[in-house]
Design an enzyme around this catalytic site. Structure first.
Site, PDB file in Angstrom:
ATOM      1  N   GLU A   1      71.272  57.301  49.245  1.00 38.30           N
ATOM      2  CA  GLU A   1      70.256  57.016  50.272  1.00 38.30           C
ATOM      3  C   GLU A   1      69.807  58.323  50.938  1.00 38.30           C
ATOM      4  OE1 GLU A   1      68.948  53.878  51.845  1.00 38.30           O
ATOM      5  OE2 GLU A   1      69.475  53.026  49.905  1.00 38.30           O
TER       6      GLU A   1
ATOM      7  N   ASP B   1      66.965  44.493  48.576  1.00 31.62           N
ATOM      8  CA  ASP B   1      68.196  45.295  48.522  1.00 31.62           C
ATOM      9  C   ASP B   1      68.498  45.799  49.939  1.00 31.62           C
ATOM     10  OD1 ASP B   1      70.446  46.660  47.421  1.00 31.62           O
ATOM     11  OD2 ASP B   1      69.324  48.525  47.403  1.00 31.62           O
ATOM     12  N   SER B   2      69.741  46.231  50.118  1.00 31.27           N
ATOM     13  CA  SER B   2      70.108  46.833  51.402  1.00 31.27           C
ATOM     14  C   SER B   2      69.308  48.120  51.641  1.00 31.27           C
ATOM     15  CB  SER B   2      71.595  47.163  51.401  1.00 31.27           C
ATOM     16  OG  SER B   2      71.869  48.064  50.347  1.00 31.27           O
TER      17      SER B   2
ATOM     18  N   HIS C   1      72.080  50.949  43.024  1.00 29.38           N
ATOM     19  CA  HIS C   1      71.803  52.368  43.270  1.00 29.38           C
ATOM     20  C   HIS C   1      72.249  53.248  42.084  1.00 29.38           C
ATOM     21  CE1 HIS C   1      71.415  51.112  47.471  1.00 29.38           C
ATOM     22  NE2 HIS C   1      70.967  52.313  47.779  1.00 29.38           N
TER      23      HIS C   1
ATOM     24  N   CYS D   1      70.822  43.445  44.722  1.00 32.43           N
ATOM     25  CA  CYS D   1      71.925  44.089  45.426  1.00 32.43           C
ATOM     26  C   CYS D   1      73.196  43.349  45.001  1.00 32.43           C
ATOM     27  CB  CYS D   1      71.707  43.961  46.930  1.00 32.43           C
ATOM     28  SG  CYS D   1      73.078  44.562  47.919  1.00 32.43           S
TER      29      CYS D   1
ATOM     30  N   CYS E   1      76.215  48.270  40.902  1.00 31.73           N
ATOM     31  CA  CYS E   1      75.485  48.529  42.155  1.00 31.73           C
ATOM     32  C   CYS E   1      74.125  49.047  41.727  1.00 31.73           C
ATOM     33  CB  CYS E   1      76.216  49.576  42.996  1.00 31.73           C
ATOM     34  SG  CYS E   1      75.238  50.161  44.407  1.00 31.73           S
TER      35      CYS E   1
HETATM   36  N1  DGL Z   1      72.411  48.424  45.901  1.00 27.16           N
HETATM   37  C1  DGL Z   1      73.485  47.740  46.579  1.00 27.16           C
HETATM   38  C2  DGL Z   1      74.368  47.072  45.528  1.00 27.16           C
HETATM   39  O1  DGL Z   1      73.881  46.809  44.430  1.00 27.16           O
HETATM   40  C3  DGL Z   1      74.159  48.697  47.512  1.00 27.16           C
HETATM   41  C4  DGL Z   1      74.993  48.054  48.529  1.00 27.16           C
HETATM   42  C5  DGL Z   1      75.207  48.856  49.772  1.00 27.16           C
HETATM   43  O2  DGL Z   1      74.281  48.911  50.581  1.00 27.16           O
HETATM   44  O3  DGL Z   1      76.321  49.353  49.950  1.00 27.16           O
HETATM   45  O4  DGL Z   1      75.518  46.765  45.755  1.00 27.16           O
END
Ligand code: DGL
Length: 270
Positions: A162, A7-8, A196, A70, A194
């Protein structure tokens, strides 16, 4: 060899947890590109290049299979990676298709023609890049007809999560839900598009109301991965322990991840 989870930043940990709960013996290596999060405000080439770089690091860890946990990378980069970049003996899987299969009540890998499904009005909450890609609508159109999708780009929400600023994040969820409901007052289902967002699933649910069925990815992706691994046992081994890697500051990311999942996690430098 472990299965790789990318993931990012921290969001993929919700998928990591879902996989671990379903398959406790499966070895997993996680990489968060925290130095470059959020991806959701970046352009497509940037997201592609950054995602390839992190997945390459998972190949170095001995992974043969990487899950893009992600949605932004899945929406913007997954297909291009599969077509242009992934070596023959490796696989990259995104997190969209299992979700859409669940929404449209299809079995894994059922590629029959699109058909009418029970759900008619769907709210999609995702990052600006995921919404702009329209990848969700495209994948849905392969499987279902007559489904109206209203998408809400949730700018700022990944940053707040985050930073572990839950008060800000909760206020943002309520305002994004209000904005969406102005355009679609009565969605039947809502997609948390997403990884998150499941941390705030209860806030989405309460803002949307009890009648709305909220889909989030952790369990759905874990179930489809289990099915995939039954069909592709060569993608996994039990010999190597998995690790948590980050492109960010390992101590800061470990602290943030521990708060994010309410579980002690130790990240190492990627
Ligand atoms: N968890 C990522 C997603 O599912 C977040 C993306 C981001 O870094 O903006 O899209």
């Amino acid at each position: 060899m472990p299965v790789g989870v990318f993931d990012s930043g921290l969001g993929g940990l919700t998928v990591y947890r879902g996989i671990q709960e379903r398959m406790p013996d499966l070895k997993l290596s996680y990489i968060g590109d925290n130095m470059h999060a959020p991806y959701g405000v970046r352009d497509a080439d940037d997201i592609y290049n950054l995602t390839c770089r992190s997945v390459e690091r998972l190949w170095d860890e001995g992974c043969n299979l990487a899950i893009l946990a992600c949605n932004t990378a899945t929406a913007v980069a997954c297909k291009r990676m599969q077509e242009e970049w992934v070596p023959k003996d490796k696989r990259v899987l995104g997190v969209f298709v299992p979700l859409i299969e669940a929404l449209t009540e299809r079995d894994w890998g059922d590629n029959s023609a699109p058909r009418e499904v029970a759900v008619k009005q769907v709210a999609l909450f995702a990052t600006p890049a995921t919404v702009a890609s329209r990848a969700f609508q495209r994948e849905l159109a392969f499987r279902a007809v007559g489904v109206d999708v209203e998408a809400q780009p949730c700018a700022g929400l990944v940053d707040a999560l985050e930073d572990n600023d839950l008060e800000l994040a909760e206020a943002m969820v309520r305002s994004h839900v209000t904005a969406l409901k102005r355009r679609m007052p009565n969605p039947q289902s809502a997609i948390l598009g997403c990884t998150h967002y499941p941390i705030l699933e209860h806030v989405f649910q309460s803002a949307l109301g009890d009648d709305v069925k909220v889909f989030s990815q952790a369990n759905i992706v874990a179930a489809s991965l289990e099915d995939y691994l039954k069909r592709h046992p060569d993608m996994v081994g039990t010999d190597t322990e998995g690790r948590f890697l980050t492109t960010g500051d390992p101590q800061a990311v470990s602290d943030a991840a521990t708060r994010f999942l309410s579980k002690s996690l130790r990240f190492e430098a990627a």
